[in-house]
Design an enzyme around this catalytic site. Structure first.
Site, short mmCIF file in Angstrom:
data_model
loop_
_atom_site.label_atom_id
_atom_site.label_comp_id
_atom_site.label_asym_id
_atom_site.label_seq_id
_atom_site.Cartn_x
_atom_site.Cartn_y
_atom_site.Cartn_z
N GLU A 1 11.09 -22.93 -23.74
CA GLU A 1 12.05 -23.67 -24.56
C GLU A 1 12.66 -22.74 -25.61
O GLU A 1 11.94 -21.93 -26.17
CB GLU A 1 11.34 -24.85 -25.23
CG GLU A 1 10.82 -25.84 -24.21
CD GLU A 1 10.03 -26.99 -24.82
OE1 GLU A 1 10.03 -27.14 -26.05
OE2 GLU A 1 9.42 -27.74 -24.05
N THR B 1 5.70 -34.81 -19.53
CA THR B 1 5.96 -34.96 -20.97
C THR B 1 4.88 -34.22 -21.77
O THR B 1 4.68 -34.50 -22.94
CB THR B 1 5.95 -36.44 -21.39
OG1 THR B 1 4.72 -37.04 -20.92
CG2 THR B 1 7.13 -37.20 -20.83
N SER B 2 4.16 -33.29 -21.11
CA SER B 2 3.05 -32.63 -21.82
C SER B 2 3.51 -31.29 -22.41
O SER B 2 4.05 -31.26 -23.52
CB SER B 2 1.86 -32.47 -20.89
OG SER B 2 2.14 -31.62 -19.80
N ARG B 3 3.32 -30.22 -21.68
CA ARG B 3 3.83 -28.91 -22.11
C ARG B 3 4.42 -28.22 -20.89
O ARG B 3 3.85 -28.29 -19.78
CB ARG B 3 2.70 -28.05 -22.70
CG ARG B 3 2.32 -28.40 -24.13
CD ARG B 3 3.43 -28.08 -25.14
NE ARG B 3 3.07 -28.40 -26.51
CZ ARG B 3 3.35 -29.57 -27.10
NH1 ARG B 3 3.97 -30.52 -26.45
NH2 ARG B 3 3.01 -29.76 -28.36
N HIS C 1 12.71 -32.28 -25.00
CA HIS C 1 11.43 -32.39 -25.72
C HIS C 1 11.53 -33.47 -26.82
O HIS C 1 11.26 -33.20 -27.99
CB HIS C 1 11.03 -31.02 -26.32
CG HIS C 1 9.55 -30.92 -26.58
ND1 HIS C 1 8.84 -29.74 -26.50
CD2 HIS C 1 8.63 -31.87 -26.94
CE1 HIS C 1 7.57 -29.97 -26.80
NE2 HIS C 1 7.43 -31.25 -27.06
N GLY D 1 -6.09 -38.73 -21.21
CA GLY D 1 -6.39 -38.86 -22.64
C GLY D 1 -5.65 -40.08 -23.16
O GLY D 1 -5.41 -41.05 -22.43
N ARG D 2 -5.29 -40.02 -24.43
CA ARG D 2 -4.61 -41.17 -25.04
C ARG D 2 -3.29 -41.48 -24.34
O ARG D 2 -3.00 -42.63 -24.00
CB ARG D 2 -4.35 -40.88 -26.53
CG ARG D 2 -5.60 -40.84 -27.37
CD ARG D 2 -5.31 -40.21 -28.71
NE ARG D 2 -5.04 -38.80 -28.54
CZ ARG D 2 -5.70 -37.82 -29.16
NH1 ARG D 2 -6.64 -38.10 -30.02
NH2 ARG D 2 -5.40 -36.56 -28.93
N ILE D 3 -2.48 -40.45 -24.13
CA ILE D 3 -1.13 -40.69 -23.60
C ILE D 3 -1.20 -41.06 -22.11
O ILE D 3 -0.53 -42.00 -21.66
CB ILE D 3 -0.22 -39.47 -23.85
CG1 ILE D 3 -0.09 -39.21 -25.37
CG2 ILE D 3 1.17 -39.71 -23.25
CD1 ILE D 3 0.59 -37.89 -25.74
C1 GLV Z 1 5.12 -32.84 -29.12
O1 GLV Z 1 5.34 -32.19 -28.14
C2 GLV Z 1 3.83 -32.94 -29.70
O2 GLV Z 1 2.89 -32.27 -29.25
O3 GLV Z 1 3.69 -33.70 -30.66
C1 GLV Z 2 -2.74 -36.61 -26.48
O1 GLV Z 2 -2.82 -36.91 -27.61
C2 GLV Z 2 -3.52 -37.24 -25.46
O2 GLV Z 2 -4.71 -37.45 -25.71
O3 GLV Z 2 -2.98 -37.55 -24.38
#
Ligand code: GLV
Ligand code: GLV
Length: 324
Positions: A267, A236-238, A285, A156-158
């Site tokens: 968490e 860095t996701s969940r 986080h 996705g974006r990240i």
């Molecule tokens: C942080 O974890 C977010 O989802 O913005």
């Molecule tokens: C989250 O915003 C993504 O698209 O990776």
């Protein structure tokens, strides 16, 4: 002018509060901690809108109590804390904060990648301990980054921003996703592969999927076993996308070389044994914790909430069907 009653479940950057203040009577959680469930249920009950956090569960029980709420604006891009179908059924709009944290999160994934591969945290501890005896040919040897293969899980974006940064390091990029990402392929020469192939071929695996029923524990002990023993995992996701207890065992068993984690399954708790592992770099986080990102998130959440209060379509609405 009658003001809307709004709950902000924890202090956010001032810019967001300033945007809301002229139009809203704000109730702000006075504590620097998440609201307890009881506090959230009680405080939301008489509100017209709620600016909430990823630590607040927005579910049927809360929607049953907060019957006047015209919308919930999440101060996060991830929204697994919100029951979207349930809110949609009740025609309550929800929003998140995409885009403003894409770069900061990708930057942090790189920070973790460098830190774990080049053993920055372990080395720092040695310097501070006063035990360093001087340069040595076998000290703190770590993974090569330039020219290595980067595997992006979730483009996705990240994930796309993570991949774009690898160009400076001459890396080969692989990715896996439910969909092809033509822009990513075009910009980085990334190759679309299935999950198993990505695990098998990558020197660095960076996770950028949302938490969904089908991504929960996507990374199991078995999956770690498919990685190269020399590979590093970055998340860095969940947290629940990884079986964190299994990761501890996999790191101890040497199925992979190391892990850089910003998110955790339960968490603020972390899996037993994780803190003792020298080949894990752990951050709390904080991937979106930059000045511009957090300011952007505050402004977005406030802008979305004001739109919802006005009965207008929120710019980052997660369930636009409610306006149909
Ligand atoms: C942080 O974890 C977010 O989802 O913005
Ligand atoms: C989250 O915003 C993504 O698209 O990776």
């Amino acid at each position: 002018m009658a003001k809307w009653n709004v709950l902000v479940t924890r202090r956010i950057p001032e810019e967001g509060l300033e945007l809301l203040a002229p139009h809203c009577a704000l109730e702000l959680n006075p504590q620097d901690r998440p609201m307890t469930r009881a506090e959230l249920l009680a405080s939301a009950a008489d509100k017209d809108g709620v600016l909430c956090l990823l630590t607040d569960r927005i579910d049927a029980e809360l929607l049953d109590t907060a019957t006047k709420v015209k919308g919930f604006a999440n101060y996060a891009v991830g929204f697994d804390n919100m029951d979207v179908p349930e809110a949609t059924r009740r025609r309550i709009p929800l929003s998140n904060t995409p885009d403003v944290l894409t770069d900061a999160t990708a930057d942090m994934a790189w920070a973790l990648l460098f830190a774990v591969a080049r053993r920055v945290v372990e080395s720092d501890a040695v310097m501070r301990s006063g035990t360093w005896q001087g340069w040595g040919p076998l000290q703190f040897i770590g993974g090569d980054i330039t020219g290595a293969t980067l595997g992006i899980v979730g483009a996705g974006r990240i994930g796309t921003a993570m991949a774009a940064r690898s160009k400076g390091f001459g890396m080969r990029v692989l990715y896996t996703d439910a969909r092809r990402n033509d822009a990513l392929e075009h910009d980085t020469g990334a190759r679309f592969v299935d999950f198993d192939e990505l695990l098998r071929l990558s020197d660095y695996v960076s996770v950028h999927v949302p938490l969904l029923p089908e991504t929960r524990h996507l990374f199991s002990y078995e999956a770690f076993g498919k990685m190269k023993k020399s590979a590093y995992l970055i998340n860095t996701s969940r947290g629940p996308v990884l079986d964190e207890a299994a990761l501890v065992v996999a790191l101890k068993d040497g199925l992979l070389a190391g892990a850089g984690l910003d998110v955790y399954e339960r968490e603020p708790a972390i899996a037993e044994g994780l803190a003792a592992l020298p080949n894990a770099v752990l951050t709390p986080h904080t991937a979106s914790a930059t000045f511009a990102s957090r300011r952007g998130m505050a402004l977005k959440a406030a802008t979305n909430l004001l739109a919802m209060l006005r009965g207008e379509r929120a710019p980052d609405c997660l369930n636009p069907e409610v306006y149909g």
